[in-house]
Design a protein around this motif. Structure first.
Motif, PDB file in Angstrom:
ATOM      1  N   ASP A 108     146.880  15.445 -76.703  1.00  0.00           N
ATOM      2  CA  ASP A 108     147.026  15.712 -75.444  1.00  0.00           C
ATOM      3  C   ASP A 108     148.438  16.084 -75.332  1.00  0.00           C
ATOM      4  O   ASP A 108     149.377  15.079 -75.182  1.00  0.00           O
ATOM      5  CB  ASP A 108     146.463  14.357 -74.484  1.00  0.00           C
ATOM      6  CG  ASP A 108     146.769  15.158 -72.978  1.00  0.00           C
ATOM      7  OD1 ASP A 108     147.265  16.006 -72.734  1.00  0.00           O
ATOM      8  OD2 ASP A 108     146.336  14.180 -72.009  1.00  0.00           O
ATOM      9  N   LEU A 109     148.729  17.051 -75.311  1.00  0.00           N
ATOM     10  CA  LEU A 109     150.174  17.747 -75.368  1.00  0.00           C
ATOM     11  C   LEU A 109     151.088  17.271 -74.130  1.00  0.00           C
ATOM     12  O   LEU A 109     152.196  17.447 -74.270  1.00  0.00           O
ATOM     13  CB  LEU A 109     150.110  19.370 -75.355  1.00  0.00           C
ATOM     14  CG  LEU A 109     149.626  19.746 -76.568  1.00  0.00           C
ATOM     15  CD1 LEU A 109     149.847  21.119 -76.827  1.00  0.00           C
ATOM     16  CD2 LEU A 109     150.494  19.169 -77.803  1.00  0.00           C
ATOM     17  N   ARG A 110     150.109  16.988 -72.885  1.00  0.00           N
ATOM     18  CA  ARG A 110     150.878  16.407 -71.790  1.00  0.00           C
ATOM     19  C   ARG A 110     151.422  14.886 -71.983  1.00  0.00           C
ATOM     20  O   ARG A 110     151.981  14.429 -71.113  1.00  0.00           O
ATOM     21  CB  ARG A 110     149.874  16.518 -70.704  1.00  0.00           C
ATOM     22  CG  ARG A 110     149.631  17.973 -70.260  1.00  0.00           C
ATOM     23  CD  ARG A 110     148.445  18.002 -69.251  1.00  0.00           C
ATOM     24  NE  ARG A 110     147.120  17.363 -69.772  1.00  0.00           N
ATOM     25  CZ  ARG A 110     146.286  17.110 -69.204  1.00  0.00           C
ATOM     26  NH1 ARG A 110     145.977  17.775 -67.913  1.00  0.00           N
ATOM     27  NH2 ARG A 110     145.047  16.459 -69.585  1.00  0.00           N
ATOM     28  N   GLN A 111     150.893  14.347 -73.213  1.00  0.00           N
ATOM     29  CA  GLN A 111     151.361  12.870 -73.132  1.00  0.00           C
ATOM     30  C   GLN A 111     152.423  12.875 -74.439  1.00  0.00           C
ATOM     31  O   GLN A 111     152.355  13.747 -75.391  1.00  0.00           O
ATOM     32  CB  GLN A 111     150.215  12.033 -73.709  1.00  0.00           C
ATOM     33  CG  GLN A 111     149.115  12.225 -72.622  1.00  0.00           C
ATOM     34  CD  GLN A 111     149.667  11.197 -71.342  1.00  0.00           C
ATOM     35  OE1 GLN A 111     150.388  10.431 -71.324  1.00  0.00           O
ATOM     36  NE2 GLN A 111     149.187  11.605 -70.012  1.00  0.00           N
ATOM     37  N   LEU A 112     153.221  11.813 -74.265  1.00  0.00           N
ATOM     38  CA  LEU A 112     154.398  11.779 -75.305  1.00  0.00           C
ATOM     39  C   LEU A 112     153.956  10.446 -76.254  1.00  0.00           C
ATOM     40  O   LEU A 112     153.634   9.388 -75.675  1.00  0.00           O
ATOM     41  CB  LEU A 112     155.712  11.415 -74.700  1.00  0.00           C
ATOM     42  CG  LEU A 112     156.129  12.855 -73.934  1.00  0.00           C
ATOM     43  CD1 LEU A 112     157.548  12.498 -73.323  1.00  0.00           C
ATOM     44  CD2 LEU A 112     156.291  14.041 -74.951  1.00  0.00           C
TER      45      LEU A 112
END
Length: 555
Positions: A108-112
């Motif tokens: 999930d590229l929105r999460q780091l």
């Protein structure tokens, strides 16, 4: 207990299609003074940590290796490593920056997610940059600002500094070792050679006199004293590890004459080589817990193998490391446990001393290599039971009885010294700081000794001794019967950030104990260990802190 949170500002950089997010968690200039109370033990870096000497003279110890810090040199400590700072200079200042790298989560590229220091980028252990000291002062100043743009500036400058460190290898090849470090390492790597002052000073790139003076000032001993210490350390290990003749050992460590070697050995250790070997004939290993060492030493047993680490068992490493030929892996990971067990299986000691909480499968494996002795769980008076049981197994009952008699005599003496003219004794609240919270400190056994045997008074509203998850409240801190507070601050970079903010808050400064300068900074060693040796050290610390004849409130 909630402390004010620092604003988080992140800045993004792109390196070969890898979008990194860097956050500067904390930036401050630390004042490192002789015997400073701030850095009592090695710090565990929970974030990537940058250290830069701003002013004065400072020794950086990574794990167990000391380095004299140079100005305009960036020293990098990776997450998970340990370090300590010390100085004999009153005006030493070191910039300390805590940073974290993040990457987008692959699912999930929105999460780091946190990136390991070396996952995609190379960071050298140190790099000399002509502006490093000034840049770090600028970063620390901007980070402390209440203006959001100034704090943003600190984030940008931190990224720039880290970029310069990462590319330093490409710009100027490998950073050459400091001359002193190079000479010291040469002595350690070649103990059998007869080093002259002239040869060593040439290696360091200094004049002979200047080299000798700077070496002793930096490391606390002359080059000759360090060479002798290195040789004898290796000799001790050879004596205990092998069937070498004394003549062969002397030659191996650089002494042509075995009789001269024997004289040097006895002068430095107090015993002859033959006596040293005889005393260590029985091979006892300490396993997994620092407390196992604390039970063996009262019986004058220096273990054949023991868990040693500069942070977790630094007290024992510094004093007995040279006399323990095998240093076992120490840590909580399965890999470290397996490595330590494998080491003991190869060593085949006569006895293995372990703590009460050893896992069943570990016990079964180790019992196939040696006879096992398990220490009791920490509870009221269990250290006496444990020492007697250990002594009985090793046929040293008289030694244990004599040691405990002496221990009790010293305890009675300290109890008297702590008694005031009106018959009362100091009232102390013990707490520990973890991240941004304060908790109860101390095992039931340790605090039972402090409160019951030493007679220290317990505040009326005190957390239970057997529950270290109990939170200490503001009401408990400022209770009228709390005369002293002993606080153990976990030595990791995240907790130290919160401690820095707490000790500057008005609420903390208004506490009666703080106004009266009756706060005492405690170290995890001995306060997180329950053993006869640890209790001896706790007793001496308390008389130092609390006796009217020896006031030492740490300011």
């Amino acid at each position: 207990m909630n402390f004010p949170q620092m604003a988080s500002i992140t800045t993004q950089a792109t390196v070969q299609a890898h979008p990194y997010v860097l956050q500067l968690h904390h930036a401050d200039i630390q004042h490192i003074q002789p015997q400073t109370s701030l850095l009592l033990t090695q710090i565990m870096a929970t974030h990537m940590t940058i250290l830069v000497l701003i002013e004065g003279e400072c020794i950086l110890k990574r794990e167990n290796d000391p380095y004299p810090m140079r100005t305009d040199t960036v020293y990098l400590c990776h997450s998970g490593s340990t370090f300590a700072l010390s100085s004999e200079h009153m005006d030493t200042q070191v910039a300390m920056l805590h940073l974290e790298l993040y990457l987008p989560h692959p699912d999930d590229l929105r999460q780091l997610q946190s990136a390991t220091d070396s996952q995609h980028l190379y960071f050298p252990a140190e790099a000399t940059l002509p502006y490093a000291s000034a840049k770090c002062q600028q970063i620390c100043s901007a980070f402390r600002s209440t203006h959001v743009l100034h704090r943003w500036r600190a984030q940008i400058d931190a990224i720039e500094l880290l970029f310069e460190v990462a590319t330093a290898k490409e710009k100027c090849t490998l950073q050459q070792e400091d001359g002193l470090v190079r000479a010291r390492n040469y002595i350690a790597d070649h103990p059998q050679q007869a080093h002259t002052l002239e040869q060593l000073s040439q290696i360091a790139g200094l004049s002979a006199k200047h080299f000798s003076d700077v070496f002793k000032k930096t490391y606390g001993q002359s080059p000759h004293e360090y060479m002798t210490e290195t040789r004898l350390t290796q000799a001790k290990q050879l004596m205990l590890r092998s069937g070498y003749k004394l003549k062969d050992i002397a030659h191996e460590v650089g002494y042509r004459d075995e009789f001269y070697f024997s004289r040097v050995f006895k002068k430095e250790t107090g015993v002859s080589p033959s006596t040293y070997i005889h005393k260590r004939k029985q091979k006892v290993a300490a396993y997994a817990s620092v407390s196992t060492l604390g039970y063996l030493l009262p019986l004058d047993i220096v273990p054949y193998a023991a868990p040693l680490h500069p942070k977790w068992s630094g007290y024992y490493l510094e004093r007995y490391g040279a006399d323990i030929p095998y240093h076992l892996e120490y840590g909580n990971s399965d890999q470290q446990t397996h490595t330590a067990i494998r080491q003991l299986e190869e060593l085949k000691p006569d006895w293995i001393v372990c703590s009460h909480d050893i896992q069943a499968e570990e016990y079964i494996q180790l019992s196939q290599s040696a006879q096992m002795i398990t220490l009791p769980a920490p509870q009221r008076g269990s250290w006496r039971t444990g020492l007697y049981q250990l002594a009985e197994q090793l046929q040293m009952n008289e030694e244990a009885k004599q040691w405990i008699n002496t221990f009790d005599q010293h305890t009675a003496r300290v109890r008297t010294l702590l008694t005031r003219s009106d018959g009362s004794r100091p009232t102390v609240l013990f707490v520990r700081m973890l991240h941004d919270q304060l908790y109860s400190l101390g095992s039931a056994g340790l605090l039972d000794y402090v409160y019951s045997e030493l007679g220290i008074q317990r505040p009326h509203d005190t957390p239970a001794d057997d529950n270290e998850e109990d939170i200490v409240t503001w009401d408990q801190l400022q209770a009228s019967d709390v005369e002293h507070i002993g606080i153990l601050i976990r030595q990791d970079s995240e907790t130290l950030e919160h401690w820095h903010r707490l000790r500057q808050s008005s609420r903390w400064l208004d506490l009666p104990v703080i106004r009266q300068q009756q706060l005492h900074i405690l170290s995890s060693s001995p306060w997180r260990e329950y053993s006869p040796t640890a209790l001896t050290r706790v007793r001496e610390e308390l008389i130092h802190y609390l006796s009217a004849k020896s006031p030492c409130a740490i300011r």
